[in-house]
Design an enzyme around this catalytic site. Sequence first.
Site, PDB file in Angstrom:
ATOM      1  N   GLY A 114      -5.133  -2.946   6.527  1.00 22.47           N
ATOM      2  CA  GLY A 114      -4.078  -3.925   6.268  1.00 22.47           C
ATOM      3  C   GLY A 114      -2.929  -3.711   7.230  1.00 22.47           C
ATOM      4  O   GLY A 114      -2.906  -2.748   7.993  1.00 22.47           O
TER       5      GLY A 114
ATOM      6  N   ASP B 105      11.652  -1.841  -3.199  1.00 25.69           N
ATOM      7  CA  ASP B 105      10.775  -2.944  -2.779  1.00 25.69           C
ATOM      8  C   ASP B 105       9.593  -3.080  -3.751  1.00 25.69           C
ATOM      9  O   ASP B 105       8.443  -3.240  -3.332  1.00 25.69           O
ATOM     10  CB  ASP B 105      10.280  -2.713  -1.347  1.00 25.69           C
ATOM     11  CG  ASP B 105       9.728  -4.000  -0.712  1.00 25.69           C
ATOM     12  OD1 ASP B 105      10.034  -5.104  -1.235  1.00 25.69           O
ATOM     13  OD2 ASP B 105       8.980  -3.906   0.268  1.00 25.69           O
TER      14      ASP B 105
ATOM     15  N   GLY C 186       1.434  -4.192   7.527  1.00 28.39           N
ATOM     16  CA  GLY C 186       2.715  -4.549   6.921  1.00 28.39           C
ATOM     17  C   GLY C 186       3.727  -4.830   8.000  1.00 28.39           C
ATOM     18  O   GLY C 186       3.361  -5.026   9.164  1.00 28.39           O
TER      19      GLY C 186
ATOM     20  N   ASN D 245       2.964  -4.399  -3.832  1.00 31.50           N
ATOM     21  CA  ASN D 245       3.116  -2.979  -3.526  1.00 31.50           C
ATOM     22  C   ASN D 245       2.561  -2.080  -4.625  1.00 31.50           C
ATOM     23  O   ASN D 245       2.939  -0.912  -4.719  1.00 31.50           O
ATOM     24  CB  ASN D 245       4.590  -2.644  -3.261  1.00 31.50           C
ATOM     25  CG  ASN D 245       5.012  -3.097  -1.876  1.00 31.50           C
ATOM     26  OD1 ASN D 245       4.158  -3.358  -1.031  1.00 31.50           O
ATOM     27  ND2 ASN D 245       6.299  -3.206  -1.647  1.00 31.50           N
TER      28      ASN D 245
END
Lengths: 317, 123
Positions: free
Chosen positions: A33, A147, A35, A152
């Site tokens: 992935g 966050d 970010g 997440n």
Amino acid sequence: MKWLSDSAIARLRAVADLPDLRGTRYEIVEPLGRGGMGAVYVAQYRELDRKVALKVLVAAHSGADAALRMRREAHVIAQLEHPGIVPVHDVGTLVDGRIYYAMKLVRGSRLDEHIATPRPLAERLRIFERVCEAVAFAHAHGVIHRDLKPQNVMVGAFGEVLVMDWGLAKVRGDDSPALASMEGGATVPGATEHGTVLGTPGFMAPEQARGDVAHMDERTDVFALGATLRFLVDADAPPPLKAIVRKAMQEEPGDRYASVDVLRADVGRFLAGEPVSAFPESILVRTRRLARKYRTAILLVIAYLVVRALLLAFLGR
Amino acid sequence: MTKPVLGLVLGGVLGAFDGLTALFSGGPEVKAQIVGIVIGSTFKGLVAGVLTGWFARKVNSLALGMLFGLSVAALFAFLVAWNQAAHGEPYYLAIMLPGSLVGLIVGYTTQRYGFRPAPEPAK
């Protein structure tokens, strides 16, 4: 002259993006992935022959600030040994100067993907409780996530729930030298300066959206958890659950739950069919809740009374 | 409340209540015997309740707990009905059906709401 196809270009680009792991104990298996700051790969840890997740700073953010922020993130997570927080095994620097860190590889799905499959409310709330436990643990160690959002949170294949991406975490009141040295002043990268807005719209508390760093504390995470809870429950959620969300997402930090533990306790009370602190009950609502909680016992007693009445009516006994 | 104590209390209360319902049957002979009926029914409830509570402590299963409560209560109710029948009053259904339901309630309640003490730490 022969032109390269789009797919060939994409493959070349992917290979060019792969980090050069020479000099480390890892080799890339596949990308996992990407970010804002880092790309995550499945990597093989050669020494122990096991797979790990390797987060590498993307080339576009290879400046000193980003590098320090990423190293700081690894240090923050390493201080938080909890089953709900993904453990960091190692941190280092690639030959091109980029920072990487290795962490446990969690096979599963992000919470937002996980609940895309319809699941019972109780199951979703139990996951939420586990998130709260991990965040409360971090708070107890002076770390505020800043966050928190469904994207997440990872839900593992065996039901494990892990809070990820501590890149925006704020450390306060921590006398760990490693952390203190990285959080030690307004000019230190990794610490967020006043007026800087970091976070995710929709999950950010008002004080975070204003960049009001001085007023960010545990209740900033309480707000984000409230937004996460709102995301997890249906629009037609029961009124006590809606009241919990409302209280967690109050504009003023002082009007929110004082801590994540208090929020979690209220969700736990809702799950147990008990009154929640955020929702003063009328007699009607209380009766309905108790009837729901003791439904089977009440039905059994009614069955007994009906049988008694029928025997009396038809047998006279 | 521990499971056996909850079974004992609930069995006793429901047994007494079950005995008292005999008052509604209206027969003067029943009213004359009401004290004996209530005492007998309460005793039956106490014994069946404590047995069901003990079972709930040993076996953690709602279905098995309810089945056990139902069976024990049905057995005790049968013994009472059998004794009544020996005295010329065959009320098997009227005694066994509500009595068994009381056992079902005690079985459910002890499994669901009874407190199970934590196991002792290993020495």
